[in-house]
Design a protein around this motif. Sequence first.
Motif, PDB file in Angstrom:
ATOM      1  N   ARG A 133       2.252  -4.364   3.464  1.00 41.09           N
ATOM      2  CA  ARG A 133       1.501  -4.045   4.457  1.00 41.09           C
ATOM      3  C   ARG A 133       1.604  -2.065   4.553  1.00 41.09           C
ATOM      4  NH1 ARG A 133       2.467  -8.396   8.734  1.00 41.09           N
ATOM      5  NH2 ARG A 133       0.810  -9.319   8.296  1.00 41.09           N
TER       6      ARG A 133
ATOM      7  N   VAL B 146      -5.353  -2.894   0.158  1.00 40.47           N
ATOM      8  CA  VAL B 146      -6.606  -4.146   0.812  1.00 40.47           C
ATOM      9  C   VAL B 146      -5.842  -4.047   2.484  1.00 40.47           C
ATOM     10  CG1 VAL B 146      -6.373  -6.229  -0.990  1.00 40.47           C
ATOM     11  CG2 VAL B 146      -5.246  -6.389   1.116  1.00 40.47           C
ATOM     12  N   GLY B 147      -7.763  -4.099   2.628  1.00 40.50           N
ATOM     13  CA  GLY B 147      -7.366  -4.389   3.843  1.00 40.50           C
ATOM     14  C   GLY B 147      -7.141  -5.358   5.161  1.00 40.50           C
ATOM     15  N   SER B 148      -7.125  -4.912   6.363  1.00 38.64           N
ATOM     16  CA  SER B 148      -6.582  -6.699   7.252  1.00 38.64           C
ATOM     17  C   SER B 148      -7.444  -7.911   7.507  1.00 38.64           C
ATOM     18  CB  SER B 148      -6.117  -6.094   8.538  1.00 38.64           C
ATOM     19  OG  SER B 148      -7.264  -5.097   8.789  1.00 38.64           O
TER      20      SER B 148
ATOM     21  N   TRP C 123      -4.613  -0.169   8.884  1.00 37.84           N
ATOM     22  CA  TRP C 123      -3.614  -1.111   8.141  1.00 37.84           C
ATOM     23  C   TRP C 123      -4.587  -2.147   7.158  1.00 37.84           C
ATOM     24  CZ3 TRP C 123      -2.403  -6.341   8.880  1.00 37.84           C
ATOM     25  CH2 TRP C 123      -3.252  -6.709   9.577  1.00 37.84           C
ATOM     26  N   GLY C 124      -3.898  -2.323   6.557  1.00 40.97           N
ATOM     27  CA  GLY C 124      -3.657  -3.604   5.520  1.00 40.97           C
ATOM     28  C   GLY C 124      -2.622  -3.925   4.942  1.00 40.97           C
ATOM     29  N   GLU C 125      -3.133  -5.025   3.698  1.00 43.58           N
ATOM     30  CA  GLU C 125      -1.632  -5.442   3.030  1.00 43.58           C
ATOM     31  C   GLU C 125      -1.389  -4.711   1.318  1.00 43.58           C
ATOM     32  OE1 GLU C 125      -2.318  -9.524   3.470  1.00 43.58           O
ATOM     33  OE2 GLU C 125      -2.251  -9.575   5.732  1.00 43.58           O
TER      34      GLU C 125
ATOM     35  N   SER D  32       0.299   1.718   6.329  1.00 43.62           N
ATOM     36  CA  SER D  32      -0.458   2.118   7.389  1.00 43.62           C
ATOM     37  C   SER D  32      -0.649   3.165   6.996  1.00 43.62           C
ATOM     38  CB  SER D  32       0.421   1.801   8.501  1.00 43.62           C
ATOM     39  OG  SER D  32       0.957   2.787   8.523  1.00 43.62           O
TER      40      SER D  32
ATOM     41  N   SER E 184     -10.200  -8.400   4.877  1.00 43.98           N
ATOM     42  CA  SER E 184     -10.593  -8.714   3.604  1.00 43.98           C
ATOM     43  C   SER E 184     -10.386  -8.336   2.504  1.00 43.98           C
ATOM     44  CB  SER E 184     -12.157  -7.608   3.956  1.00 43.98           C
ATOM     45  OG  SER E 184     -12.205  -8.100   2.643  1.00 43.98           O
TER      46      SER E 184
END
Length: 148
Positions: A29, A56-58, A43-45, A31, A60
């Motif tokens: 992840r 990528v986003g959390s 944040w995202g992955e 941030s 999509s």
Amino acid sequence: MRLTILINGPDPTDNHDYALLWLDTEERRWSREAHSGIELPEWGEIENRGTETVLVGSASPAPLCVLHGLQVSRHQEVSGAGGLATLAHEVDPARTDWHWRLQAVDRAQVRAESAVFAGEGLTRPSTFPAHPTYRPHPTPAANVRHTR
């Protein structure tokens, strides 16, 4: 392991837009810790695609940012200290040549302070341990005995 990444233009004295990101390579992840002019969600992955790290986003799976030349092996070895960054929201990619720079590598085990990294408030199942319940310490005045 946590990486601190700075994304900005090739000449920060001319273009003041930036984003400061933390990438947690174990939890996969990222941030956004600070930003001005570069709009990314909080944040995202993280996805590794060969010699690129894709953020990528959390909500999509669509790529938001590609860090070209940043690779983290499964043995937590980092290759690359800087390179080009592609932002998906740029209408005209030729507008700015974005660059990423590795600012710090933290190999220590870090207990997350943010709910994002502690696993709270996620819509998907998480492998994060639950964040401990916050219990404030008594104020010093509550522990003082007043005598005359």
